[in-house]
Design a protein around this motif. Structure first.
Motif, mmCIF file in Angstrom:
data_model
loop_
_atom_site.group_PDB
_atom_site.id
_atom_site.type_symbol
_atom_site.label_atom_id
_atom_site.label_comp_id
_atom_site.label_asym_id
_atom_site.label_seq_id
_atom_site.Cartn_x
_atom_site.Cartn_y
_atom_site.Cartn_z
ATOM 1 N N GLY A 172 0.768 -1.230 0.000
ATOM 2 C CA GLY A 172 0.000 0.000 0.000
ATOM 3 C C GLY A 172 0.798 1.280 0.000
ATOM 4 N N THR A 173 2.084 1.223 -0.390
ATOM 5 C CA THR A 173 2.914 2.429 -0.357
ATOM 6 C C THR A 173 3.135 3.034 -1.748
ATOM 7 O OG1 THR A 173 4.867 0.967 -0.331
ATOM 8 C CG2 THR A 173 4.120 1.841 1.774
ATOM 9 N N GLY A 174 2.479 2.490 -2.789
ATOM 10 C CA GLY A 174 2.520 3.116 -4.105
ATOM 11 C C GLY A 174 3.507 2.531 -5.091
ATOM 12 N N LYS A 175 3.938 1.293 -4.906
ATOM 13 C CA LYS A 175 4.940 0.705 -5.799
ATOM 14 C C LYS A 175 4.394 0.521 -7.208
ATOM 15 C CE LYS A 175 5.609 -2.873 -3.125
ATOM 16 N NZ LYS A 175 4.745 -2.482 -1.975
ATOM 17 N N THR A 176 3.201 -0.073 -7.317
ATOM 18 C CA THR A 176 2.622 -0.306 -8.643
ATOM 19 C C THR A 176 2.259 1.002 -9.331
ATOM 20 O OG1 THR A 176 1.724 -2.416 -7.844
ATOM 21 C CG2 THR A 176 0.826 -1.549 -9.898
ATOM 22 N N ILE A 183 6.356 -5.106 -15.697
ATOM 23 C CA ILE A 183 6.174 -4.836 -14.261
ATOM 24 C C ILE A 183 5.886 -6.180 -13.594
ATOM 25 C CG2 ILE A 183 4.811 -3.610 -12.529
ATOM 26 C CD1 ILE A 183 4.106 -1.543 -14.704
ATOM 27 N N ILE A 184 6.841 -6.665 -12.824
ATOM 28 C CA ILE A 184 6.702 -7.982 -12.172
ATOM 29 C C ILE A 184 6.479 -7.764 -10.680
ATOM 30 C CG2 ILE A 184 7.755 -10.231 -11.806
ATOM 31 C CD1 ILE A 184 9.481 -9.755 -14.250
ATOM 32 N N ASP A 185 5.262 -8.026 -10.245
ATOM 33 C CA ASP A 185 4.897 -7.800 -8.838
ATOM 34 C C ASP A 185 5.239 -9.032 -7.990
ATOM 35 O OD1 ASP A 185 3.955 -6.364 -6.709
ATOM 36 O OD2 ASP A 185 1.843 -6.740 -7.113
ATOM 37 N N GLU A 186 5.548 -8.789 -6.726
ATOM 38 C CA GLU A 186 5.912 -9.856 -5.774
ATOM 39 C C GLU A 186 7.008 -10.749 -6.358
ATOM 40 O OE1 GLU A 186 4.993 -9.747 -2.746
ATOM 41 O OE2 GLU A 186 3.514 -8.178 -3.030
ATOM 42 N N ILE A 195 10.589 -3.454 -14.244
ATOM 43 C CA ILE A 195 10.312 -2.841 -12.933
ATOM 44 C C ILE A 195 9.826 -3.956 -12.016
ATOM 45 C CG2 ILE A 195 9.046 -1.083 -11.653
ATOM 46 C CD1 ILE A 195 8.686 0.454 -14.257
ATOM 47 N N LEU A 196 10.705 -4.362 -11.125
ATOM 48 C CA LEU A 196 10.378 -5.435 -10.186
ATOM 49 C C LEU A 196 9.851 -4.807 -8.897
ATOM 50 C CD1 LEU A 196 13.658 -7.552 -10.619
ATOM 51 C CD2 LEU A 196 11.621 -7.501 -12.090
#
Length: 526
Positions: A44-48, A127-130, A156-157
């Motif tokens: 919840g800090t705005g990474k995506t 964009i690769i999340d987690e 962007i990992l």
């Protein structure tokens, strides 16, 4: 559309985390963005959101021909590329969830895809999340591509656990740290939503929501959305009660009860809070946050002082409630560990030991043992200079009175009587149990007690009982002592003359029956 998605930042300037905003601005202005980023930080800090903004900047049609300056680094938000990225329909900006695409076959497919030219955009952005969820084999397969990607490909990992990534990946990316949002940063984010929705709300209410969000922009907006959907009054009082931070449970008033050792009122306050719907975890968190503030204030950081507590007492309470927090998960009754912690502090070993510790340093006059608590309260009113002077004087007195008992090779009857007399005001149960025991040996470091009955031995070996006993014995003997209990046979009754048994022995059994009955009641109930 939820408010969080509706008001998600679309430009660098709209990123609410100041450190992230400034770092990304400097990178974009340089004109040489790295081909692999690692956005690491809590949920919840705005990474995506930041990753999408970077994708827009890399592909914005207006920025393609313009020179990057502080005033022209933002994406236009109007061209086909910017609009398609905002709508999740851009073919060249691929978002992947590593939790569901974590195998080596998925990475091999990605490696084959990056070789292809972009469909419409200038650059391909993955964009690769987690990303920490990738298997070790998959992470190793990604290394070569990260190190030497095609000129049109950017990675962007994003991860909440960067420490779980293999070191070789971390060494090939540019790290951008997303820290927990501050209260002011969350309020800034909420103001954007409030302005867009034309909501009238007080600053104090926004502050309460920001505090409850625990550093998460997303959680803060979701909380505001819930308040709006339930059509609640947005006054600070109502919102504070909804968030379980104020009216339903007041940490300061609860700590005041603990400072006075008022067990019954403290338990009633806890029960009232739980009954009204406050989560036990929220109560525990509120207590620990308040105690942390008090501890920092004593160290010169902040001004959240707690009346009635010294530094050691605050530390003891933090440890006590910290242990209760760990026990809650396995407790059949959720609030039970917290209730036990309250009783231990107010009536049990920790509270009483803390309240008389300073008094053990000074010799007690005859008839003075029953005034231990009043002396402790009087000591608390001294200022820091008076406390230092009192400690110096008591230390000198103790050295004089205990000089004869230091480094003893055995515990005499006189020393044993002193141990019993000193432990009684702290815990009458321990004193009653010790009357069924006698010193067997003492080597300067370890005191071995022969206990006549198995039940008494087990009670004396209880952690809290043993801790008090070792504390008292150590004070009297003048060094750190370990107490060990063994089973021995009760002494045979032998007729003796009055000379052989000092009259003081009567003092040891005076009121003995009442004390033993009290111990039995404490153990077995009424």
């Amino acid at each position: 559309m939820t408010l969080y998605l509706k008001y998600r930042p679309q430009k660098l300037e709209e990123l609410d985390s100041e450190t992230v905003r400034e770092s990304l601005k400097r990178i974009v202005v340089s004109g040489k963005p790295p081909h692999a980023f690692l956005f690491a930080g809590p949920k919840g800090t705005g990474k995506t959101s930041a990753a999408r903004i970077i994708a827009k900047i890399l592909n914005c049609e207006r920025l393609a021909s313009s020179k990057k300056t502080d005033s022209s680094i933002e994406p236009c938000g109007k061209c086909d590329q910017c609009l398609s990225i905002s709508q999740d329909s851009n073919l060249d900006v691929i978002e992947m969830d590593a939790a569901s695409h974590r195998g080596i076959d998925d990475v091999r497919a990605l490696r084959d895809a990056v070789k292809l030219a972009p469909a419409k955009a200038r650059n391909k952005v993955y964009i690769i999340d987690e990303v920490h969820m990738l298997t070790t084999e998959a992470a190793n397969a990604l290394l070569k591509t990260l190190e030497e990607p095609p000129s049109h490909v950017y990675f962007i990992l994003a991860t909440t656990n960067p420490e779980k990534l293999i070191e070789t990946i971390r060494s090939r990316v540019t790290l951008i740290s997303f820290k927990k949002a501050t209260r002011d940063e969350i309020v800034r984010s909420l103001r954007r939503v409030v302005k867009g929705e034309k909501i009238k709300i007080e600053e104090d209410t926004l502050g309460l929501i920001a505090k409850a969000a625990a550093g998460s922009f997303r959680d803060a907006v979701k909380t505001l959305e819930q308040l709006l959907s339930e059509k609640r009054n947005l006054s600070p009082e109502v919102v504070g009660e909804f968030l379980f931070q104020r009216k339903a449970f007041e940490a300061d008033s609860f700590l005041a009860l603990l400072a006075k050792k008022e067990t019954k009122k403290a338990l009633q306050e806890l029960d009232a809070a739980v009954t009204s719907g406050v989560l036990v975890s929220n109560i525990l968190m509120a207590m620990l946050e308040r105690l942390r503030g008090g501890l920092l204030a004593l160290s010169g950081i902040g001004e959240e002082k707690i009346e009635g507590f010294e530094r050691k007492e605050i530390i003891s309470l933090i440890k006590l409630f910290g242990k209760a927090g760990k026990d809650i998960a396995s407790s059949p009754i959720e609030e039970l560990p917290l209730e036990v912690a309250i009783v231990e502090w107010c009536e049990g070993t920790i509270g009483r030991l803390q309240s008389v510790r300073l008094n053990l340093n000074s010799p007690l006059a005859p008839g003075e043992t029953n005034s231990v608590h009043s002396r402790s309260r009087a000591h608390d009113t001294l200022d820091s200079r008076e406390q230092d002077l009192a400690r110096t004087k008591s230390s000198a007195s103790r050295r004089q009175t205990d000089a004869s008992s230091r480094n003893l090779k055995e515990v005499s009857e006189e020393v044993w009587r002193k141990i019993l007399a000193t432990v009684k005001p702290i815990n009458t149960s321990i004193e009653a149990l010790l009357r069924a025991a006698r010193p067997v040996s003492y080597d300067g470091n370890t005191l071995t007690l022969g206990v006549f009955y198995k039940f008494h031995k087990e009670r004396l070996e209880d952690f809290h009982h043993r801790r008090i006993l070792e504390e008292v014995v150590g004070r009297i003997m003048g060094s750190t002592i370990k107490v060990i209990c063994i089973l021995t046979s009760p002494p045979a009754k032998i007729e003796t003359t009055s000379k052989e048994i000092p009259k003081e022995e009567v003092v040891l059994t005076e009121g003995g029956d009442e004390d033993i009955i009290k111990v039995a009641k404490e153990i077995f109930g009424n």
